[in-house]
Design an enzyme around this catalytic site. Structure first.
Site, PDB file in Angstrom:
ATOM      1  N   LYS A  93      -2.024  -1.578  -3.765  1.00  0.00           N
ATOM      2  CA  LYS A  93      -2.877  -0.395  -3.780  1.00  0.00           C
ATOM      3  C   LYS A  93      -2.002   0.854  -3.889  1.00  0.00           C
ATOM      4  CE  LYS A  93      -6.372   2.072  -1.026  1.00  0.00           C
ATOM      5  NZ  LYS A  93      -7.097   2.155   0.251  1.00  0.00           N
TER       6      LYS A  93
ATOM      7  N   LYS B  14       0.866  -1.186   0.000  1.00  0.00           N
ATOM      8  CA  LYS B  14       0.000   0.000   0.000  1.00  0.00           C
ATOM      9  C   LYS B  14       0.897   1.228   0.000  1.00  0.00           C
ATOM     10  CE  LYS B  14      -3.753   2.286   2.500  1.00  0.00           C
ATOM     11  NZ  LYS B  14      -4.635   2.245   3.684  1.00  0.00           N
TER      12      LYS B  14
END
Length: 422
Positions: free
Chosen positions: A342, A289
């Protein structure tokens, strides 16, 4: 024009009126508001001989003599001592190449037969924003998305369900008065997420419900963890995350997804779940992320913008790719069942790295900023939404994603159904 007994004047007037009428119909508005010039073919004998569409005449593939009337020198690919092309047995121009990849693209049937990557609604996780109100609230920066009331959430799940979407992830908008630095509302068994889990599992028992494990929706600091003197406390935060994950599992969550990026949280959550008997609850780890600028609309939706600074001390540097492999190895060793990247589109290379280096399923999050950019371009008429969205989702699959979190899940599944794909 006034009536006149002069026949010449009357004839002139008639001609002028006819000319004006003809001119008035020469320009008509198009569907996009621009004026288009119309050719009055009947009034122009020459125009009757001009083709108004593409030629359907067969092509003489020998191409002999086609430049005979040219008034300039024309290069002949078939001439000279080292011709670029030759002629086949039929005297047609020919590139003597055995391998022709276009043969596998020559018809829809062949293209479908050899297609390498196919996206289905079963690949989607549908993120849903919820709040504890009796009405829905538009998310301005994410056109088409809303904060749902719990009743509306159930309807949305039902609509997506009929198009084959079976997996959902919940993100709550928490009232400010419930936010604290320790994020204790995150593990309130009567909190909005816990009630939402129970409602979905009761009405759609075969669905898969995922939950976000992080403190930012519940934090008065707007960060994913507990804050002290401007620093995010890693181990203290994990203590709270373990409580959150277990409470969600007790409510019926099938998958917990720690998005906080604290070191060691996957192993701690796995042990916490197992110790309470939730060995079947999966962990979808936000493995890579990144501290991305693409999250703005999502933070609007949850009202969870950082209260100070940024998240760069715990989320990954966008400049780093190899670092994702370190995170992936740790998450896998700690018991993660699936690994997520992400954002998605700007990080296709990271998706591929994880796919090539892990046997675990890989998820890609098509984040709010990516969604908002497509929406904005389509609203301007610059892109065709359906084609761009389906191409984007296919790109995730081609890069190596087995799972795609996307706000387009329901719409994409509906488009697929309308096209008879599923």
């Amino acid at each position: 024009f006034l009536p006149s007994t002069n026949s010449t004047t009357m004839k002139f007037s008639a001609v002028l009126l006819a000319t004006l009428a003809s001119t008035a119909t020469a320009f008509t508005p198009s569907s996009n508001g621009r004026a288009l010039l119309k050719t009055n073919v009947a009034a122009d004998p020459v125009a009757e001989t001009v083709s108004t569409g593409p030629s359907t005449d067969p092509v003489d593939k020998s191409l002999k003599g086609i430049d005979a009337s040219a008034d300039h020198d024309v290069f002949d690919p078939l001439g000279g001592d080292a011709p670029a092309l030759v002629r086949n047995n039929n005297e047609e121009v020919w590139v003597p190449q055995r391998a022709r990849p276009r043969r596998n693209r020559k018809s829809p049937a062949v293209r479908n037969m050899v297609r390498e990557n196919i996206v289905t609604p079963a690949n989607f996780i549908y993120p849903l924003f919820i709040h504890d109100e009796s009405f829905n609230q538009e998310i301005v920066s994410m056109p088409g998305c809303e904060r749902h009331s719990l009743d509306s959430m159930l309807r949305e799940v039902g609509e997506a369900y009929q198009f084959g979407v079976r997996t959902f992830v919940l993100f709550p908008k928490v009232p400010d008065e419930l936010k604290t630095n320790l994020g204790v509302e995150a593990y309130n068994p009567n909190g909005i997420v816990h009630r939402a889990i129970r409602m979905i599992k009761e009405k759609f028992p075969e669905s898969t419900v995922c939950t976000d494990v992080a403190l930012d929706p519940y934090s008065d600091q707007g960060h994913d963890g507990v804050v002290e003197d401007g620093k995010i406390l890693n181990d203290v935060t994990i203590n709270q995350l373990c409580k959150q994950a277990v409470s969600q599992a007790r409510a019926g969550a099938d998958v917990v997804a720690p998005s906080d990026m604290m070191d060691g949280r996957v192993g701690a959550i796995r042990d916490a779940l197992d110790s309470e008997g939730f060995t079947d609850v999966s962990i979808l780890a936000y493995t890579a992320k990144y501290a991305s600028a693409y999250y703005g609309p999502f933070r609007d939706a949850l009202d969870s913008h950082p209260g100070f600074g940024d998240k760069k001390t715990y989320q990954q540097d966008p400049a780093n790719g190899r670092e994702a492999l370190i995170e992936a190895a740790l998450d896998a060793s700690e018991g993660a069942d699936m690994l997520m990247v992400k954002p998605g589109m700007p990080y296709l290379d990271v998706i591929r790295r994880l796919k090539d280096n892990s046997n675990l399923p890989i998820a890609a999050y098509h984040v709010s900023g990516e969604y908002a950019m497509i929406k904005a371009a389509c609203e301007k008429g610059w892109l065709e939404e359906k084609s761009v969205v389906l191409e984007t989702l296919t790109c995730f699959k081609r890069a190596g994603a087995d799972i795609i979190l996307t706000y387009y899940a329901k719409q994409a599944a509906q488009w697929m159904a309308e096209d008879g794909l599923f």
